[in-house]
Motif scaffolding. Structure first.
Motif, PDB file in Angstrom:
ATOM      1  N   ARG A  31       0.816  -1.217   0.000  1.00 32.97           N
ATOM      2  CA  ARG A  31       0.000   0.000   0.000  1.00 32.97           C
ATOM      3  C   ARG A  31       0.849   1.266   0.000  1.00 32.97           C
ATOM      4  O   ARG A  31       0.511   2.248  -0.662  1.00 32.97           O
ATOM      5  CB  ARG A  31      -0.920  -0.017   1.228  1.00 32.97           C
ATOM      6  CG  ARG A  31      -1.814   1.202   1.380  1.00 32.97           C
ATOM      7  CD  ARG A  31      -2.781   1.016   2.534  1.00 32.97           C
ATOM      8  NE  ARG A  31      -2.094   0.685   3.772  1.00 32.97           N
ATOM      9  CZ  ARG A  31      -1.576   1.590   4.602  1.00 32.97           C
ATOM     10  NH1 ARG A  31      -1.668   2.886   4.325  1.00 32.97           N
ATOM     11  NH2 ARG A  31      -0.959   1.217   5.710  1.00 32.97           N
ATOM     12  N   PRO A  78     -10.600  -7.403   6.272  1.00 31.00           N
ATOM     13  CA  PRO A  78     -11.061  -6.043   5.966  1.00 31.00           C
ATOM     14  C   PRO A  78     -10.333  -5.424   4.776  1.00 31.00           C
ATOM     15  O   PRO A  78     -10.955  -4.760   3.936  1.00 31.00           O
ATOM     16  CB  PRO A  78     -10.772  -5.282   7.267  1.00 31.00           C
ATOM     17  CG  PRO A  78     -10.836  -6.322   8.334  1.00 31.00           C
ATOM     18  CD  PRO A  78     -10.256  -7.558   7.704  1.00 31.00           C
ATOM     19  N   ALA A  79      -9.019  -5.622   4.686  1.00 24.97           N
ATOM     20  CA  ALA A  79      -8.259  -5.058   3.565  1.00 24.97           C
ATOM     21  C   ALA A  79      -8.665  -5.711   2.250  1.00 24.97           C
ATOM     22  O   ALA A  79      -8.759  -5.049   1.213  1.00 24.97           O
ATOM     23  CB  ALA A  79      -6.760  -5.236   3.805  1.00 24.97           C
ATOM     24  N   PHE A  81     -11.616  -6.968   1.406  1.00 19.49           N
ATOM     25  CA  PHE A  81     -12.915  -6.481   0.940  1.00 19.49           C
ATOM     26  C   PHE A  81     -12.851  -5.016   0.535  1.00 19.49           C
ATOM     27  O   PHE A  81     -13.629  -4.566  -0.306  1.00 19.49           O
ATOM     28  CB  PHE A  81     -13.979  -6.729   2.011  1.00 19.49           C
ATOM     29  CG  PHE A  81     -14.592  -8.102   1.891  1.00 19.49           C
ATOM     30  CD1 PHE A  81     -15.918  -8.265   1.554  1.00 19.49           C
ATOM     31  CD2 PHE A  81     -13.816  -9.239   2.072  1.00 19.49           C
ATOM     32  CE1 PHE A  81     -16.473  -9.528   1.411  1.00 19.49           C
ATOM     33  CE2 PHE A  81     -14.357 -10.506   1.938  1.00 19.49           C
ATOM     34  CZ  PHE A  81     -15.690 -10.654   1.605  1.00 19.49           C
ATOM     35  N   HIS A  82     -11.917  -4.269   1.099  1.00 15.79           N
ATOM     36  CA  HIS A  82     -11.720  -2.885   0.668  1.00 15.79           C
ATOM     37  C   HIS A  82     -11.184  -2.833  -0.761  1.00 15.79           C
ATOM     38  O   HIS A  82     -11.504  -1.909  -1.518  1.00 15.79           O
ATOM     39  CB  HIS A  82     -10.751  -2.180   1.623  1.00 15.79           C
ATOM     40  CG  HIS A  82     -10.458  -0.762   1.256  1.00 15.79           C
ATOM     41  ND1 HIS A  82     -11.379   0.260   1.416  1.00 15.79           N
ATOM     42  CD2 HIS A  82      -9.347  -0.190   0.708  1.00 15.79           C
ATOM     43  CE1 HIS A  82     -10.851   1.398   0.996  1.00 15.79           C
ATOM     44  NE2 HIS A  82      -9.623   1.154   0.562  1.00 15.79           N
ATOM     45  N   MET A  83     -10.386  -3.842  -1.142  1.00 18.33           N
ATOM     46  CA  MET A  83      -9.746  -3.853  -2.462  1.00 18.33           C
ATOM     47  C   MET A  83     -10.407  -4.813  -3.442  1.00 18.33           C
ATOM     48  O   MET A  83      -9.884  -5.037  -4.533  1.00 18.33           O
ATOM     49  CB  MET A  83      -8.270  -4.258  -2.313  1.00 18.33           C
ATOM     50  CG  MET A  83      -7.418  -3.286  -1.546  1.00 18.33           C
ATOM     51  SD  MET A  83      -5.693  -3.854  -1.461  1.00 18.33           S
ATOM     52  CE  MET A  83      -5.247  -3.866  -3.206  1.00 18.33           C
ATOM     53  N   LYS A  84     -11.543  -5.370  -3.095  1.00 20.19           N
ATOM     54  CA  LYS A  84     -12.076  -6.483  -3.882  1.00 20.19           C
ATOM     55  C   LYS A  84     -12.378  -6.108  -5.329  1.00 20.19           C
ATOM     56  O   LYS A  84     -12.137  -6.915  -6.239  1.00 20.19           O
ATOM     57  CB  LYS A  84     -13.319  -7.064  -3.207  1.00 20.19           C
ATOM     58  CG  LYS A  84     -14.499  -6.128  -3.080  1.00 20.19           C
ATOM     59  CD  LYS A  84     -15.661  -6.839  -2.378  1.00 20.19           C
ATOM     60  CE  LYS A  84     -16.887  -5.950  -2.306  1.00 20.19           C
ATOM     61  NZ  LYS A  84     -18.023  -6.647  -1.657  1.00 20.19           N
ATOM     62  N   ASP A  85     -12.889  -4.915  -5.583  1.00 21.54           N
ATOM     63  CA  ASP A  85     -13.202  -4.533  -6.967  1.00 21.54           C
ATOM     64  C   ASP A  85     -11.929  -4.371  -7.791  1.00 21.54           C
ATOM     65  O   ASP A  85     -11.866  -4.800  -8.951  1.00 21.54           O
ATOM     66  CB  ASP A  85     -14.018  -3.240  -6.987  1.00 21.54           C
ATOM     67  CG  ASP A  85     -15.412  -3.430  -6.410  1.00 21.54           C
ATOM     68  OD1 ASP A  85     -15.919  -4.569  -6.446  1.00 21.54           O
ATOM     69  OD2 ASP A  85     -15.986  -2.449  -5.902  1.00 21.54           O
ATOM     70  N   HIS A 105     -14.749 -14.806   3.095  1.00 13.70           N
ATOM     71  CA  HIS A 105     -14.331 -14.415   1.753  1.00 13.70           C
ATOM     72  C   HIS A 105     -14.547 -15.504   0.706  1.00 13.70           C
ATOM     73  O   HIS A 105     -14.461 -15.229  -0.496  1.00 13.70           O
ATOM     74  CB  HIS A 105     -12.841 -14.064   1.764  1.00 13.70           C
ATOM     75  CG  HIS A 105     -11.961 -15.224   2.138  1.00 13.70           C
ATOM     76  ND1 HIS A 105     -11.941 -15.769   3.400  1.00 13.70           N
ATOM     77  CD2 HIS A 105     -11.075 -15.963   1.410  1.00 13.70           C
ATOM     78  CE1 HIS A 105     -11.088 -16.774   3.438  1.00 13.70           C
ATOM     79  NE2 HIS A 105     -10.550 -16.918   2.247  1.00 13.70           N
ATOM     80  N   ARG A 256      -6.554  -0.658  14.612  1.00 17.82           N
ATOM     81  CA  ARG A 256      -7.158  -1.063  13.344  1.00 17.82           C
ATOM     82  C   ARG A 256      -8.402  -1.904  13.600  1.00 17.82           C
ATOM     83  O   ARG A 256      -8.562  -2.507  14.666  1.00 17.82           O
ATOM     84  CB  ARG A 256      -6.169  -1.886  12.507  1.00 17.82           C
ATOM     85  CG  ARG A 256      -4.921  -1.145  12.080  1.00 17.82           C
ATOM     86  CD  ARG A 256      -4.110  -2.000  11.116  1.00 17.82           C
ATOM     87  NE  ARG A 256      -3.613  -3.213  11.741  1.00 17.82           N
ATOM     88  CZ  ARG A 256      -2.382  -3.360  12.221  1.00 17.82           C
ATOM     89  NH1 ARG A 256      -1.522  -2.359  12.164  1.00 17.82           N
ATOM     90  NH2 ARG A 256      -2.001  -4.505  12.765  1.00 17.82           N
ATOM     91  N   GLU A 259     -10.434  -8.611  12.604  1.00 12.37           N
ATOM     92  CA  GLU A 259     -11.071  -9.550  11.684  1.00 12.37           C
ATOM     93  C   GLU A 259     -12.221 -10.304  12.353  1.00 12.37           C
ATOM     94  O   GLU A 259     -12.565 -11.408  11.938  1.00 12.37           O
ATOM     95  CB  GLU A 259     -10.045 -10.540  11.148  1.00 12.37           C
ATOM     96  CG  GLU A 259      -9.004  -9.919  10.240  1.00 12.37           C
ATOM     97  CD  GLU A 259      -8.096 -10.952   9.612  1.00 12.37           C
ATOM     98  OE1 GLU A 259      -8.318 -11.314   8.443  1.00 12.37           O
ATOM     99  OE2 GLU A 259      -7.162 -11.401  10.306  1.00 12.37           O
ATOM    100  N   ASP A 292     -13.529  -2.220  18.120  1.00 13.84           N
ATOM    101  CA  ASP A 292     -13.396  -1.726  16.748  1.00 13.84           C
ATOM    102  C   ASP A 292     -14.021  -0.347  16.599  1.00 13.84           C
ATOM    103  O   ASP A 292     -13.460   0.548  15.960  1.00 13.84           O
ATOM    104  CB  ASP A 292     -14.069  -2.694  15.766  1.00 13.84           C
ATOM    105  CG  ASP A 292     -13.243  -3.940  15.513  1.00 13.84           C
ATOM    106  OD1 ASP A 292     -12.055  -3.945  15.880  1.00 13.84           O
ATOM    107  OD2 ASP A 292     -13.788  -4.910  14.954  1.00 13.84           O
TER     108      ASP A 292
END
Length: 297
Positions: A31, A78-79, A81-85, A105, A256, A259, A292
C-alpha cells in the motif's frame, strides 16, 4: 516461477522471502510507496533461529502487470474487501491463491475468480520492519490438490521449502478453512481482549478456562466440526506460537479494525442456523465490535 504477492504484512513477507529463497521471481504489491521502495532497494530479510538472510524481490504500489504470474492474496479480511473490486479487475482469470483467516471471503472469491484456490497458513510470523520478517513458529500451509498447472507447480516446488505446503486428499478445502476458523476463534479474540501472547492462554488458568469454554461451545453447537479440530490442535498452536501476538491483538493495539467479522461472526451464524447459541464467544464478539468502534473514533 512468477509470484505476485498482494500484501506486505507478516505473512506476505514470509511467503515472499520463502519463495525468493527457492528462486521464484517475486513481486510484492504493497500500500505504501516507502515500503515498496525499501523492498525494491534492500530486499526482504528473513530471520529465524537458524539464519538471517536477505532475498531480492520487486515491490510496487500499482497494479499494471499483464504477465502470467500466480497471485497470492496475503491481505487481512477487511483489507481484502476494501480492495475487492480492484483485485477482480486486475487479476481476472489468472490463478489466485487466497490465504485469509476465516471463511467469509470464500463464496465471494469463488464467484469472482474462475481460477481461485484456497489455503490455510499455520506458520507464525512477525514483521518487525517494512523489509524484515521473523519466522516464529514453523508450521505448514494446508490446501487440497488442484488440476491447474500453476497451482500444481507451486505446491510441488514448496512441499519441502520453508512454507511446507501440504496437499491433503481426505478433506475438502472447506473443512480445512473451517478448522483454521475454529482455532482462530478459540485463540485470537481472547488474546486481543486480554492483551496477552498466545502462550499465556496456557499458563493463565482463567484464560485457559475461557479458551476451553469457547471451543466447547463451538463443537457442541456445530458437532460436525469436532472431527476436524480437536482440543489438542488448539493447545499445540498455542505452544508452537507461544511468543507470538495474534493478528487480532496487533490490530487492537494499532487501533485497526479487527477480523472479528471474518473469523468469529461466521461461526456464530453457523450455530444460529442450528438454533444454537455460544454465549462466551458471542460476548467476545460483542466486545471486539466495541473495541473496533472505539478504534475508528
Amino acid at each position: 516461477m512468477k509470484l505476485h504477492i498482494v500484501g506486505g504484512g507478516s505473512i506476505g513477507l514470509l511467503i515472499a522471502a520463502s519463495a525468493a529463497e527457492r528462486g521464484d521471481d517475486v513481486t510484492i504489491h504493497v500500500r505504501r510507496e516507502e515500503q515498496a521502495e525499501a523492498l525494491t532497494l534492500r530486499g526482504v530479510t528473513l530471520i529465524d533461529e537458524r539464519k538471517n538472510e536477505t532475498y531480492s524481490v520487486k515491490a510496487t504500489t500499482s497494479f499494471h502487470s499483464n504477465d502470467d504470474a500466480l497471485f497470492v492474496i496475503a491481505l487481512t479480511g477487511p483489507a481484502l474487501f476494501h480492495m475487492k473490486d480492484l483485485l477482480k479487475r486486475y487479476i481476472g482469470d489468472r490463478p489466485v491463491l487466497f490465504i485469509q483467516n476465516g471463511v467469509r471471503h470464500v463464496d465471494w472469491a469463488r464467484q469472482s475468480f474462475p481460477n481461485a484456490h484456497f489455503a490455510s497458513v499455520e506458520h507464525g510470523a512477525v514483521r518487525t520492519a517494512d523489509t524484515i520478517v521473523e519466522h516464529r513458529g514453523h508450521g505448514q500451509v494446508m490446501t487440497v490438490p488442484s488440476e491447474h498447472e500453476s497451482f500444481k507447480r507451486l505446491f510441488e516446488r514448496h512441499q519441502t521449502s520453508r512454507l511446507a505446503i501440504r496437499c491433503v486428499n481426505d478433506r475438502t478445502i472447506d473443512a480445512i478453512l473451517w478448522r483454521k476458523a475454529v482455532i482462530n476463534c478459540a485463540i485470537n479474540p481472547l488474546t486481543a481482549l486480554l492483551r496477552i501472547k498466545n502462550g499465556e492462554l496456557l499458563t493463565n488458568r482463567s484464560a485457559y478456562d475461557l479458551m476451553e469454554k469457547v471451543y466447547t461451545e463451538i463443537i457442541t453447537s456445530i458437532p460436525n466440526l469436532k472431527p476436524i479440530v480437536q482440543w489438542d490442535d488448539i493447545v499445540n498452536v498455542c505452544q508452537r506460537t507461544a511468543t507470538n501476538e495474534s493478528s487480532m491483538l496487533k490490530d487492537v493495539v494499532a487501533g485497526r479494525v479487527t477480523e472479528a467479522d471474518f473469523i468469529v461472526l461466521p461461526i456464530l451464524k453457523r450455530g444460529a442456523e442450528r438454533n444454537e447459541t455460544m454465549p462466551t464467544l458471542q460476548t467476545c464478539y460483542t466486545l471486539l465490535c466495541a473495541v473496533d468502534e472505539r478504534g475508528m473514533m
